[in-house]
Scaffold this motif. Sequence first.
Motif, PDB file in Angstrom:
ATOM      1  N   SER A 119      15.085  15.724 -17.743  1.00  0.00           N
ATOM      2  CA  SER A 119      14.929  16.540 -16.538  1.00  0.00           C
ATOM      3  C   SER A 119      14.043  15.896 -15.489  1.00  0.00           C
ATOM      4  N   ALA A 120      13.153  14.974 -15.911  1.00  0.00           N
ATOM      5  CA  ALA A 120      12.234  14.367 -14.941  1.00  0.00           C
ATOM      6  C   ALA A 120      11.654  13.078 -15.494  1.00  0.00           C
ATOM      7  N   ILE A 121      11.188  12.248 -14.579  1.00  0.00           N
ATOM      8  CA  ILE A 121      10.375  11.090 -14.935  1.00  0.00           C
ATOM      9  C   ILE A 121       9.083  11.180 -14.142  1.00  0.00           C
ATOM     10  N   MET A 122       7.967  11.005 -14.828  1.00  0.00           N
ATOM     11  CA  MET A 122       6.653  11.087 -14.198  1.00  0.00           C
ATOM     12  C   MET A 122       6.119   9.680 -13.964  1.00  0.00           C
ATOM     13  N   LEU A 123       5.852   9.370 -12.702  1.00  0.00           N
ATOM     14  CA  LEU A 123       5.304   8.064 -12.342  1.00  0.00           C
ATOM     15  C   LEU A 123       3.873   8.227 -11.868  1.00  0.00           C
ATOM     16  N   HIS A 124       3.229   7.100 -11.528  1.00  0.00           N
ATOM     17  CA  HIS A 124       1.786   7.112 -11.282  1.00  0.00           C
ATOM     18  C   HIS A 124       1.415   6.165 -10.139  1.00  0.00           C
ATOM     19  N   SER A 125       0.304   6.475  -9.458  1.00  0.00           N
ATOM     20  CA  SER A 125      -0.072   5.736  -8.244  1.00  0.00           C
ATOM     21  C   SER A 125      -1.040   4.593  -8.548  1.00  0.00           C
ATOM     22  N   ALA A 126      -0.711   3.808  -9.573  1.00  0.00           N
ATOM     23  CA  ALA A 126      -1.497   2.604  -9.874  1.00  0.00           C
ATOM     24  C   ALA A 126      -1.355   1.604  -8.725  1.00  0.00           C
ATOM     25  N   PRO A 127      -2.284   0.636  -8.629  1.00  0.00           N
ATOM     26  CA  PRO A 127      -3.245   0.167  -9.626  1.00  0.00           C
ATOM     27  C   PRO A 127      -4.577   0.919  -9.607  1.00  0.00           C
ATOM     28  N   ALA A 128      -5.438   0.535 -10.564  1.00  0.00           N
ATOM     29  CA  ALA A 128      -6.791   1.062 -10.598  1.00  0.00           C
ATOM     30  C   ALA A 128      -7.551   0.498  -9.400  1.00  0.00           C
ATOM     31  N   ARG A 129      -8.079   1.361  -8.567  1.00  0.00           N
ATOM     32  CA  ARG A 129      -8.675   0.938  -7.300  1.00  0.00           C
ATOM     33  C   ARG A 129     -10.004   0.208  -7.483  1.00  0.00           C
ATOM     34  N   GLN A 130     -10.597   0.308  -8.671  1.00  0.00           N
ATOM     35  CA  GLN A 130     -11.823  -0.443  -8.923  1.00  0.00           C
ATOM     36  C   GLN A 130     -11.537  -1.908  -9.200  1.00  0.00           C
ATOM     37  N   HIS A 131     -10.245  -2.243  -9.416  1.00  0.00           N
ATOM     38  CA  HIS A 131      -9.879  -3.617  -9.745  1.00  0.00           C
ATOM     39  C   HIS A 131      -8.921  -4.250  -8.736  1.00  0.00           C
ATOM     40  N   ALA A 132      -8.219  -3.442  -7.954  1.00  0.00           N
ATOM     41  CA  ALA A 132      -7.224  -3.979  -7.023  1.00  0.00           C
ATOM     42  C   ALA A 132      -7.021  -3.001  -5.872  1.00  0.00           C
ATOM     43  N   SER A 133      -6.435  -3.495  -4.810  1.00  0.00           N
ATOM     44  CA  SER A 133      -6.226  -2.691  -3.606  1.00  0.00           C
ATOM     45  C   SER A 133      -4.927  -1.883  -3.709  1.00  0.00           C
ATOM     46  N   SER A 134      -4.987  -0.641  -3.223  1.00  0.00           N
ATOM     47  CA  SER A 134      -3.803   0.203  -3.159  1.00  0.00           C
ATOM     48  C   SER A 134      -3.845   0.996  -1.866  1.00  0.00           C
ATOM     49  N   SER A 135      -2.709   1.590  -1.499  1.00  0.00           N
ATOM     50  CA  SER A 135      -2.662   2.352  -0.258  1.00  0.00           C
ATOM     51  C   SER A 135      -1.547   3.386  -0.305  1.00  0.00           C
ATOM     52  N   GLU A 136      -1.692   4.408   0.535  1.00  0.00           N
ATOM     53  CA  GLU A 136      -0.639   5.407   0.684  1.00  0.00           C
ATOM     54  C   GLU A 136       0.632   4.772   1.223  1.00  0.00           C
ATOM     55  N   GLN A 137       0.480   3.812   2.136  1.00  0.00           N
ATOM     56  CA  GLN A 137       1.652   3.186   2.753  1.00  0.00           C
ATOM     57  C   GLN A 137       2.476   2.410   1.718  1.00  0.00           C
ATOM     58  N   ALA A 138       1.789   1.681   0.842  1.00  0.00           N
ATOM     59  CA  ALA A 138       2.503   0.934  -0.197  1.00  0.00           C
ATOM     60  C   ALA A 138       3.190   1.888  -1.163  1.00  0.00           C
ATOM     61  N   PHE A 139       2.498   2.953  -1.516  1.00  0.00           N
ATOM     62  CA  PHE A 139       3.069   3.934  -2.439  1.00  0.00           C
ATOM     63  C   PHE A 139       4.301   4.596  -1.826  1.00  0.00           C
ATOM     64  N   GLN A 140       4.217   4.920  -0.546  1.00  0.00           N
ATOM     65  CA  GLN A 140       5.353   5.553   0.133  1.00  0.00           C
ATOM     66  C   GLN A 140       6.547   4.601   0.186  1.00  0.00           C
ATOM     67  N   ALA A 141       6.285   3.330   0.427  1.00  0.00           N
ATOM     68  CA  ALA A 141       7.374   2.350   0.472  1.00  0.00           C
ATOM     69  C   ALA A 141       8.060   2.238  -0.890  1.00  0.00           C
ATOM     70  N   SER A 142       7.268   2.245  -1.961  1.00  0.00           N
ATOM     71  CA  SER A 142       7.837   2.166  -3.308  1.00  0.00           C
ATOM     72  C   SER A 142       8.681   3.390  -3.620  1.00  0.00           C
ATOM     73  N   LEU A 143       8.158   4.565  -3.293  1.00  0.00           N
ATOM     74  CA  LEU A 143       8.896   5.787  -3.576  1.00  0.00           C
ATOM     75  C   LEU A 143      10.190   5.861  -2.760  1.00  0.00           C
ATOM     76  N   THR A 144      10.152   5.347  -1.549  1.00  0.00           N
ATOM     77  CA  THR A 144      11.375   5.306  -0.733  1.00  0.00           C
ATOM     78  C   THR A 144      12.449   4.486  -1.425  1.00  0.00           C
ATOM     79  N   THR A 145      12.056   3.368  -2.007  1.00  0.00           N
ATOM     80  CA  THR A 145      13.005   2.547  -2.763  1.00  0.00           C
ATOM     81  C   THR A 145      13.531   3.314  -3.972  1.00  0.00           C
ATOM     82  N   LEU A 146      12.638   3.934  -4.729  1.00  0.00           N
ATOM     83  CA  LEU A 146      13.041   4.657  -5.932  1.00  0.00           C
ATOM     84  C   LEU A 146      13.994   5.809  -5.611  1.00  0.00           C
ATOM     85  N   LEU A 147      13.769   6.484  -4.503  1.00  0.00           N
ATOM     86  CA  LEU A 147      14.618   7.616  -4.143  1.00  0.00           C
ATOM     87  C   LEU A 147      16.009   7.192  -3.708  1.00  0.00           C
ATOM     88  N   SER A 148      16.205   5.902  -3.481  1.00  0.00           N
ATOM     89  CA  SER A 148      17.545   5.424  -3.116  1.00  0.00           C
ATOM     90  C   SER A 148      18.424   5.208  -4.347  1.00  0.00           C
TER      91      SER A 148
END
Length: 323
Positions: A119-148
């Motif tokens: 019924s669902a797959i649960m994903l996560h907003s990695a990476p760990a921010r104490q070790h690497a850089s992350s952003s809302e923009q990168a996450f949104q771009a990834s999710l846009t790809t997944l939703l296709s």
Amino acid sequence: MTLLLGAYAASPNVTGWDPTLETAYYQQLKTLPQLSGLEHPFTGNLHPHDDSWFLANIDPAWNYVFTTIPGVMNALAQNPRFGLASTDQVGRQAAIDFMQLANQAIAKLNQHLGRQAVSAIMLHSAPARQHASSSEQAFQASLTTLLSWDWHGASVLLEHCDALLPGQKPSKGFLSLEQELSVLADLNQTLKPERPLGVVINWGRSVLETRTPDGALAHLQAAKAQGLLKGLMFSGISDKANAYGAWQDSHQPAQSSELVPFGEPGSWLTEEAIQQCLFACAGADLTVLGLKIGIRPLTASLAERINYLRAQLAILVRHRVSM
């Protein structure tokens, strides 16, 4: 509604792989009358050890929600820049490739069962921010790809893990719930997916972040207020240095009581807290509801493990009417 169990966390095979022992465990899981599905760990293949074993031993009537957190944590141990929210292109692409494997595993399970079982797959907003850089923009771009992609009838949901906060040692250290909700709301509005994005709150991980038992309730209310609440998984935690560790994402059972003979005395997850959270979910269209507990000691017998699972599931059954 399907009542899910993250059975892998309570398995007698948490530190190895003995298919005979796991077969006996799964046979016992099938005797739990409250259980109607599994939160299933994805690490890169349909089953972490043996796809054929898994397909031969599951109950054909069970339903499934995939969680990618075991595979995500394995990948982060090898590459700290791995993740759907990573600003490192190589790390972000690796996470997208990992999700493609998950997509294929969902198709394989559905095909085996001859129905839409996931019924669902649960994903996560990695990476760990104490070790690497992350952003809302990168996450949104990834999710846009997944939703296709075609997800074979499964909803794409985000499970919130503890965010990185100043002066506090994180377990996961991913994006904040506020950032995640912002991304999900924007994509639902702009892309209008057939199955809207939403968030799953894990009780223990939200309390780990907020350091208060009311933290999970606050996260539920925030997600519900934006129409994004799609799931709730119960997993305990506490500040006590017990067998599960203080402030560890080790899936403590709910607190023991007269009604809960098999529980963890030091757990902050109480029956009252479960009832309160279920009541807070009233009116939300949940796709995911269940619990995930670990068992201590790790040498606990199969009978002890099933007793814990039966007692813990019974709490949800008693209070699910609150929703």
